[in-house]
Design a protein around this motif. Sequence first.
Motif, PDB file in Angstrom:
ATOM      1  N   MET A   1      -2.560  -1.144 -19.452  1.00 38.35           N
ATOM      2  CA  MET A   1      -3.629  -1.487 -18.527  1.00 38.35           C
ATOM      3  C   MET A   1      -4.962  -1.058 -19.136  1.00 38.35           C
ATOM      4  SD  MET A   1      -4.187  -0.295 -14.542  1.00 38.35           S
ATOM      5  CE  MET A   1      -2.754  -1.148 -13.913  1.00 38.35           C
ATOM      6  N   PRO A   2      -5.890  -2.006 -19.384  1.00 35.68           N
ATOM      7  CA  PRO A   2      -7.170  -1.662 -20.001  1.00 35.68           C
ATOM      8  C   PRO A   2      -8.074  -0.911 -19.036  1.00 35.68           C
ATOM      9  CG  PRO A   2      -7.139  -3.982 -19.422  1.00 35.68           C
ATOM     10  CD  PRO A   2      -5.758  -3.454 -19.143  1.00 35.68           C
ATOM     11  N   ILE A   3      -9.120  -0.341 -19.567  1.00 35.58           N
ATOM     12  CA  ILE A   3      -9.990   0.534 -18.781  1.00 35.58           C
ATOM     13  C   ILE A   3     -10.630  -0.207 -17.607  1.00 35.58           C
ATOM     14  CG2 ILE A   3     -11.967   0.134 -20.276  1.00 35.58           C
ATOM     15  CD1 ILE A   3     -11.031   3.428 -18.502  1.00 35.58           C
ATOM     16  N   GLY A   4     -10.982  -1.485 -17.792  1.00 31.80           N
ATOM     17  CA  GLY A   4     -11.605  -2.230 -16.705  1.00 31.80           C
ATOM     18  C   GLY A   4     -10.698  -2.338 -15.490  1.00 31.80           C
ATOM     19  N   ARG A   5      -9.423  -2.691 -15.713  1.00 33.50           N
ATOM     20  CA  ARG A   5      -8.471  -2.811 -14.607  1.00 33.50           C
ATOM     21  C   ARG A   5      -8.176  -1.442 -13.994  1.00 33.50           C
ATOM     22  NH1 ARG A   5      -4.618  -6.704 -13.347  1.00 33.50           N
ATOM     23  NH2 ARG A   5      -6.259  -8.126 -14.103  1.00 33.50           N
ATOM     24  N   ARG A   6      -8.178  -0.414 -14.807  1.00 31.72           N
ATOM     25  CA  ARG A   6      -7.935   0.935 -14.287  1.00 31.72           C
ATOM     26  C   ARG A   6      -9.040   1.353 -13.318  1.00 31.72           C
ATOM     27  NH1 ARG A   6      -4.589   4.641 -18.230  1.00 31.72           N
ATOM     28  NH2 ARG A   6      -3.390   3.054 -19.314  1.00 31.72           N
ATOM     29  N   LEU A   7     -10.266   1.125 -13.721  1.00 31.36           N
ATOM     30  CA  LEU A   7     -11.388   1.493 -12.844  1.00 31.36           C
ATOM     31  C   LEU A   7     -11.384   0.653 -11.572  1.00 31.36           C
ATOM     32  CD1 LEU A   7     -14.219   1.947 -15.509  1.00 31.36           C
ATOM     33  CD2 LEU A   7     -12.974   3.749 -14.276  1.00 31.36           C
ATOM     34  N   GLU A   8     -11.043  -0.611 -11.700  1.00 36.93           N
ATOM     35  CA  GLU A   8     -10.965  -1.493 -10.534  1.00 36.93           C
ATOM     36  C   GLU A   8      -9.903  -0.990  -9.553  1.00 36.93           C
ATOM     37  OE1 GLU A   8     -10.054  -6.229  -9.508  1.00 36.93           O
ATOM     38  OE2 GLU A   8      -9.840  -5.446 -11.552  1.00 36.93           O
ATOM     39  N   LEU A   9      -8.766  -0.579 -10.091  1.00 37.37           N
ATOM     40  CA  LEU A   9      -7.678  -0.068  -9.247  1.00 37.37           C
ATOM     41  C   LEU A   9      -8.092   1.222  -8.546  1.00 37.37           C
ATOM     42  CD1 LEU A   9      -4.705  -0.268  -8.344  1.00 37.37           C
ATOM     43  CD2 LEU A   9      -4.073   0.960 -10.422  1.00 37.37           C
ATOM     44  N   LEU A  10      -8.737   2.111  -9.269  1.00 33.82           N
ATOM     45  CA  LEU A  10      -9.184   3.380  -8.681  1.00 33.82           C
ATOM     46  C   LEU A  10     -10.206   3.139  -7.567  1.00 33.82           C
ATOM     47  CD1 LEU A  10      -9.512   5.496 -11.937  1.00 33.82           C
ATOM     48  CD2 LEU A  10      -7.940   5.971 -10.055  1.00 33.82           C
ATOM     49  N   GLN A  11     -11.133   2.223  -7.802  1.00 33.95           N
ATOM     50  CA  GLN A  11     -12.139   1.933  -6.781  1.00 33.95           C
ATOM     51  C   GLN A  11     -11.504   1.305  -5.547  1.00 33.95           C
ATOM     52  OE1 GLN A  11     -14.862  -0.527  -8.958  1.00 33.95           O
ATOM     53  NE2 GLN A  11     -15.589   1.156 -10.261  1.00 33.95           N
ATOM     54  N   PHE A  12     -10.537   0.416  -5.749  1.00 39.43           N
ATOM     55  CA  PHE A  12      -9.844  -0.209  -4.620  1.00 39.43           C
ATOM     56  C   PHE A  12      -9.110   0.844  -3.790  1.00 39.43           C
ATOM     57  CE2 PHE A  12      -5.960  -1.927  -2.767  1.00 39.43           C
ATOM     58  CZ  PHE A  12      -6.443  -3.014  -2.051  1.00 39.43           C
ATOM     59  N   ALA A  13      -8.411   1.762  -4.470  1.00 40.47           N
ATOM     60  CA  ALA A  13      -7.676   2.804  -3.758  1.00 40.47           C
ATOM     61  C   ALA A  13      -8.617   3.704  -2.978  1.00 40.47           C
ATOM     62  CB  ALA A  13      -6.849   3.631  -4.747  1.00 40.47           C
ATOM     63  N   SER A  14      -9.736   4.044  -3.576  1.00 35.55           N
ATOM     64  CA  SER A  14     -10.703   4.914  -2.916  1.00 35.55           C
ATOM     65  C   SER A  14     -11.282   4.257  -1.669  1.00 35.55           C
ATOM     66  CB  SER A  14     -11.825   5.279  -3.900  1.00 35.55           C
ATOM     67  OG  SER A  14     -12.768   6.130  -3.296  1.00 35.55           O
ATOM     68  N   ARG A  15     -11.614   2.961  -1.767  1.00 35.95           N
ATOM     69  CA  ARG A  15     -12.183   2.247  -0.618  1.00 35.95           C
ATOM     70  C   ARG A  15     -11.194   2.128   0.537  1.00 35.95           C
ATOM     71  NH1 ARG A  15     -13.886  -1.530  -4.489  1.00 35.95           N
ATOM     72  NH2 ARG A  15     -12.277  -2.969  -3.731  1.00 35.95           N
ATOM     73  N   ASN A  16      -9.909   2.011   0.210  1.00 31.87           N
ATOM     74  CA  ASN A  16      -8.907   1.731   1.236  1.00 31.87           C
ATOM     75  C   ASN A  16      -8.053   2.941   1.617  1.00 31.87           C
ATOM     76  OD1 ASN A  16      -8.945  -1.407   1.665  1.00 31.87           O
ATOM     77  ND2 ASN A  16      -9.133  -1.090  -0.554  1.00 31.87           N
TER      78      ASN A  16
END
Length: 482
Positions: A275-290
Amino acid sequence: MDDLLSGLLDLSRQSREPLTRELANHLRSLIAGRRLRPGQRLPSSRTMARSLEVSRNTVTLAIEQLAAEGYLSVARGKRPAVAESLSLVTAKPVREAKSPSPKLKMSRLKMSSWARSLPHTNWPPVYPERPRAFQPGLADEREFPHEIWARCLRRTASHALRQRDRGPNEARLQQALLGHVTEHRGIRAKPEQVIVLPTAQSAIALIASVMIEAGDIAWIESPGYGGALAALRAANADVIGMPIDADGLKINGKRKKPRLIFVTPSHQYPSGGLMPIGRRLELLQFASRNGAVIVEDDYDGEFHYDGRPVAALAALQPDDATIYLGTFAKAMFADIRAGYLIVPERLAPTFALAQRHLGLLVAVALQVALADFISEGAYRSHVRKMTRLYRSRRDRLVAALTAETKLAVDVPAGGMQLLARCKPSIDDAALSRDLRKSGVVARPLSEMLYHRSRERGLFLGFAAWNHAEIEAGARVIGRQMR
């Protein structure tokens, strides 16, 4: 009464069972079957011994055994009697002790819906025969430094006996693990955040017990790790298989919002993708928001072959959003039975308490030995050696499959296994069964899909097999497919 008992009791002189036990079993069966009723007196031990043609001592010991179990009441100067308090209204006669029948019906015992579902799942895969190519998830135990490990165990055995009043997580191992994951995975935490557990599977079960309420939504990768599916379903989570692409789990905002997201970002299971860094950050932000927790399973993240590994999710956002899961079974050997979690700081006391309640404990001697093995550099040295070896085996398997088959191989950047894809028209489950008969283990991709998909392929481990074994196994696959 004397004649009645002699007619009811038939002791076999040919049985290997001691006469005392045989007599006690017969009497117990007569009482349970209400042939002898509460309050009814038995003959004296002398009379019974004479009638049955056995020693009085045999009779006395049998009666004492039944009295201890509550079947008989005995009093000085009186003959033994069936206990008045014995309630056997619904009891059935107790047969003589025999090996339990495998066909014993349990229809009167109601199991949970989860237990009833177990026979219909594909997890865990069972390989009763000796390990063979290409069984996934196995390290090459032939290359492990057994002598160094044995020395660590011997040295720490006596030390562990002096640590009985300590907590379940050995401080020395917590410190050693933190030093390792900080250097190699970029994770920073406090020792009390490290929870040492018997297996990775028990770690996922513990996470589910602490973080999941019945009905909570949990996302897992599809295809993905069957152990996560099993543990989350056991916690009554509503598990949704989320499709993956080349970058890993695809975040779909239209899906029901999850409470937990289970991912394998270092080497996706089973595709091996990073999983590249872009998708990792996207996943972390999604988890934090929800308000979701991410479970990062770094099951074979020690082995990376192409370029430098990306930092762990737990290193990118060290807050309450991520739980990091690691295991020694992949880097060392399968039977070591030790894994660990690094949990958010505010959850550490709860996880440690839940660990005790569920009895998910690892022997102190093993933990201290692991601490020494890591601290002395043996663990790092072994991982470095096996990284070189496993890379060559990965390359050999890719070359062999290319030469022998028309499978499209997903070449992993690291790890211990790879995915070889076939046409959707091929029944990979049937192919897997046929290969098993030919001596090759190849897990079908279709059994690891948790959403509708026509993807088909074979999941092949390469770490535990030398070059000759890899080439022989690839030839078998080629012949079977042709």
